[in-house]
Design a protein around this motif. Sequence first.
Motif, PDB file in Angstrom:
ATOM      1  N   ALA A   1      -4.948 -20.762   3.001  1.00  0.00           N
ATOM      2  CA  ALA A   1      -5.150 -19.452   3.608  1.00  0.00           C
ATOM      3  C   ALA A   1      -5.843 -19.586   4.962  1.00  0.00           C
ATOM      4  O   ALA A   1      -5.617 -18.783   5.878  1.00  0.00           O
ATOM      5  CB  ALA A   1      -5.968 -18.565   2.676  1.00  0.00           C
ATOM      6  N   SER A   2      -6.673 -20.607   5.098  1.00  0.00           N
ATOM      7  CA  SER A   2      -7.379 -20.830   6.362  1.00  0.00           C
ATOM      8  C   SER A   2      -6.437 -21.241   7.487  1.00  0.00           C
ATOM      9  O   SER A   2      -6.752 -21.034   8.666  1.00  0.00           O
ATOM     10  CB  SER A   2      -8.451 -21.902   6.176  1.00  0.00           C
ATOM     11  N   VAL A   3      -5.299 -21.838   7.134  1.00  0.00           N
ATOM     12  CA  VAL A   3      -4.375 -22.299   8.171  1.00  0.00           C
ATOM     13  C   VAL A   3      -3.856 -21.127   8.987  1.00  0.00           C
ATOM     14  O   VAL A   3      -3.760 -21.201  10.231  1.00  0.00           O
ATOM     15  CB  VAL A   3      -3.215 -23.098   7.541  1.00  0.00           C
ATOM     16  N   GLY A   4      -3.519 -20.029   8.323  1.00  0.00           N
ATOM     17  CA  GLY A   4      -3.031 -18.858   9.050  1.00  0.00           C
ATOM     18  C   GLY A   4      -4.056 -18.319  10.025  1.00  0.00           C
ATOM     19  O   GLY A   4      -3.728 -17.963  11.165  1.00  0.00           O
ATOM     20  N   GLN A   5      -5.307 -18.251   9.601  1.00  0.00           N
ATOM     21  CA  GLN A   5      -6.361 -17.776  10.499  1.00  0.00           C
ATOM     22  C   GLN A   5      -6.580 -18.738  11.656  1.00  0.00           C
ATOM     23  O   GLN A   5      -6.829 -18.312  12.797  1.00  0.00           O
ATOM     24  CB  GLN A   5      -7.664 -17.565   9.729  1.00  0.00           C
ATOM     25  N   LEU A   6      -6.474 -20.028  11.382  1.00  0.00           N
ATOM     26  CA  LEU A   6      -6.616 -21.016  12.446  1.00  0.00           C
ATOM     27  C   LEU A   6      -5.513 -20.840  13.485  1.00  0.00           C
ATOM     28  O   LEU A   6      -5.769 -20.878  14.703  1.00  0.00           O
ATOM     29  CB  LEU A   6      -6.583 -22.427  11.858  1.00  0.00           C
ATOM     30  N   MET A   7      -4.272 -20.623  13.054  1.00  0.00           N
ATOM     31  CA  MET A   7      -3.174 -20.435  14.005  1.00  0.00           C
ATOM     32  C   MET A   7      -3.365 -19.157  14.815  1.00  0.00           C
ATOM     33  O   MET A   7      -3.098 -19.126  16.027  1.00  0.00           O
ATOM     34  CB  MET A   7      -1.829 -20.399  13.270  1.00  0.00           C
ATOM     35  N   ARG A   8      -3.841 -18.085  14.183  1.00  0.00           N
ATOM     36  CA  ARG A   8      -4.107 -16.856  14.938  1.00  0.00           C
ATOM     37  C   ARG A   8      -5.216 -17.080  15.966  1.00  0.00           C
ATOM     38  O   ARG A   8      -5.182 -16.530  17.074  1.00  0.00           O
ATOM     39  CB  ARG A   8      -4.480 -15.721  13.981  1.00  0.00           C
ATOM     40  N   THR A   9      -6.199 -17.885  15.596  1.00  0.00           N
ATOM     41  CA  THR A   9      -7.288 -18.196  16.528  1.00  0.00           C
ATOM     42  C   THR A   9      -6.772 -18.984  17.724  1.00  0.00           C
ATOM     43  O   THR A   9      -7.135 -18.705  18.877  1.00  0.00           O
ATOM     44  CB  THR A   9      -8.395 -18.981  15.804  1.00  0.00           C
ATOM     45  N   VAL A  10      -5.915 -19.965  17.463  1.00  0.00           N
ATOM     46  CA  VAL A  10      -5.317 -20.732  18.559  1.00  0.00           C
ATOM     47  C   VAL A  10      -4.529 -19.803  19.482  1.00  0.00           C
ATOM     48  O   VAL A  10      -4.665 -19.858  20.716  1.00  0.00           O
ATOM     49  CB  VAL A  10      -4.398 -21.844  18.007  1.00  0.00           C
ATOM     50  N   ALA A  11      -3.717 -18.923  18.885  1.00  0.00           N
ATOM     51  CA  ALA A  11      -2.909 -18.001  19.689  1.00  0.00           C
ATOM     52  C   ALA A  11      -3.789 -17.101  20.541  1.00  0.00           C
ATOM     53  O   ALA A  11      -3.501 -16.851  21.723  1.00  0.00           O
ATOM     54  CB  ALA A  11      -2.027 -17.155  18.773  1.00  0.00           C
ATOM     55  N   THR A  12      -4.881 -16.625  19.964  1.00  0.00           N
ATOM     56  CA  THR A  12      -5.776 -15.702  20.673  1.00  0.00           C
ATOM     57  C   THR A  12      -6.531 -16.398  21.793  1.00  0.00           C
ATOM     58  O   THR A  12      -6.657 -15.872  22.909  1.00  0.00           O
ATOM     59  CB  THR A  12      -6.780 -15.084  19.675  1.00  0.00           C
ATOM     60  N   GLN A  13      -7.019 -17.586  21.531  1.00  0.00           N
ATOM     61  CA  GLN A  13      -7.860 -18.267  22.510  1.00  0.00           C
ATOM     62  C   GLN A  13      -7.073 -18.985  23.602  1.00  0.00           C
ATOM     63  O   GLN A  13      -7.585 -19.156  24.717  1.00  0.00           O
ATOM     64  CB  GLN A  13      -8.784 -19.254  21.788  1.00  0.00           C
ATOM     65  N   PHE A  14      -5.831 -19.408  23.280  1.00  0.00           N
ATOM     66  CA  PHE A  14      -5.098 -20.246  24.240  1.00  0.00           C
ATOM     67  C   PHE A  14      -3.712 -19.711  24.596  1.00  0.00           C
ATOM     68  O   PHE A  14      -2.986 -20.357  25.356  1.00  0.00           O
ATOM     69  CB  PHE A  14      -4.970 -21.675  23.688  1.00  0.00           C
ATOM     70  N   GLY A  15      -3.366 -18.532  24.088  1.00  0.00           N
ATOM     71  CA  GLY A  15      -2.050 -17.980  24.387  1.00  0.00           C
ATOM     72  C   GLY A  15      -1.807 -17.765  25.869  1.00  0.00           C
ATOM     73  O   GLY A  15      -0.705 -18.022  26.377  1.00  0.00           O
ATOM     74  N   LYS A  16      -2.806 -17.310  26.575  1.00  0.00           N
ATOM     75  CA  LYS A  16      -2.650 -17.056  28.011  1.00  0.00           C
ATOM     76  C   LYS A  16      -2.506 -18.350  28.809  1.00  0.00           C
ATOM     77  O   LYS A  16      -2.126 -18.322  29.991  1.00  0.00           O
ATOM     78  CB  LYS A  16      -3.851 -16.266  28.538  1.00  0.00           C
ATOM     79  N   GLN A  17      -2.794 -19.482  28.173  1.00  0.00           N
ATOM     80  CA  GLN A  17      -2.623 -20.782  28.839  1.00  0.00           C
ATOM     81  C   GLN A  17      -1.327 -21.466  28.400  1.00  0.00           C
ATOM     82  O   GLN A  17      -1.136 -22.657  28.642  1.00  0.00           O
ATOM     83  CB  GLN A  17      -3.824 -21.675  28.537  1.00  0.00           C
ATOM     84  N   GLY A  18      -0.463 -20.700  27.753  1.00  0.00           N
ATOM     85  CA  GLY A  18       0.857 -21.229  27.416  1.00  0.00           C
ATOM     86  C   GLY A  18       0.978 -21.849  26.043  1.00  0.00           C
ATOM     87  O   GLY A  18       1.990 -22.499  25.746  1.00  0.00           O
ATOM     88  N   ILE A  19      -0.021 -21.651  25.190  1.00  0.00           N
ATOM     89  CA  ILE A  19       0.034 -22.213  23.840  1.00  0.00           C
ATOM     90  C   ILE A  19       0.446 -21.129  22.851  1.00  0.00           C
ATOM     91  O   ILE A  19      -0.198 -20.080  22.764  1.00  0.00           O
ATOM     92  CB  ILE A  19      -1.333 -22.796  23.408  1.00  0.00           C
ATOM     93  N   ARG A  20       1.504 -21.377  22.127  1.00  0.00           N
ATOM     94  CA  ARG A  20       1.906 -20.483  21.033  1.00  0.00           C
ATOM     95  C   ARG A  20       1.509 -21.130  19.708  1.00  0.00           C
ATOM     96  O   ARG A  20       1.546 -22.358  19.570  1.00  0.00           O
ATOM     97  CB  ARG A  20       3.411 -20.232  21.059  1.00  0.00           C
ATOM     98  N   ALA A  21       1.144 -20.303  18.735  1.00  0.00           N
ATOM     99  CA  ALA A  21       0.763 -20.821  17.422  1.00  0.00           C
ATOM    100  C   ALA A  21       1.213 -19.849  16.350  1.00  0.00           C
ATOM    101  O   ALA A  21       0.919 -18.650  16.411  1.00  0.00           O
ATOM    102  CB  ALA A  21      -0.747 -21.027  17.340  1.00  0.00           C
TER     103      ALA A  21
END
Length: 266
Positions: A164-184
């Motif tokens: 269950a933590s994996v989904g939250q981790l991917m959302r965190t990556v998307a939120t923190q680094f999405g504007k730098q071109g990282i999709r998660a």
Amino acid sequence: MGKLEGKVAIVTGGAGGIGTGTCRLLAREGAAVVVADIPQAKPSALAEELTQAGQRAIAVEVDISDEAQVEGMVRAALDAFGRLDGLHANAAATHLVARDGLLTELSRADLEEAFQVNVVGTWLCCKHAIPAMIETGGGSIVGTSSAAATHADTNKTAYGITKASVGQLMRTVATQFGKQGIRANTILPGLIMHHRVTRMGEDFKKIIRANVLTPEFGDADSIGSLVAYLFSDDARYLQGQEIRVDGGMFAHSVQFAWEQPESTSS
């Protein structure tokens, strides 16, 4: 030319089950693949198979709960191929599932080991892959979660909690680094048939068969094809999502399975 031509991808847990199928499919789509797995899984055998087929691949032996080894994995990808575009964070402590029972009977050691691999290990892979991806313009990370992450049972306590933590981790990556071109994004597989699950009991398969809404069970290509799509430019606007690949197992009401005639599909 494949949709991933020119891209470089790491697949953790790449030498077994879902990982093997994903590596093969990514390579067929033109990606250079880093088959990353523990030594016992023999990732070099799969990398050699792909190389013999004219595809680009290397093997890296790695324990993803060890930060130095994860850092070395990313460095190996960059040294071999010059860039990193995709990370399929697929490795998990599946060897613990057999003794992962009731919460009150679960040992602290097993829970902590599951956490170290499934959560800390996935975080470490993201931590070291993200800067490498940003350096060359961005990339895509796909985390493998599980149906056990959203639907609890009388077993898989540690597995479900940590997945269950994996989904939250991917959302965190998307939120923190999405504007730098990282999709998660996150994939939640249901029952996926491969060599590690073919020995399951017929009674268990009968229960799953009664609940899926497809004629057959999924296979590794069911996951690999989605990973390839999420790595491709076609998925450039898909961000921070959890995607079920379970044959519709959790799409229906509880009485559905009781109302179905016994199926003979595999």
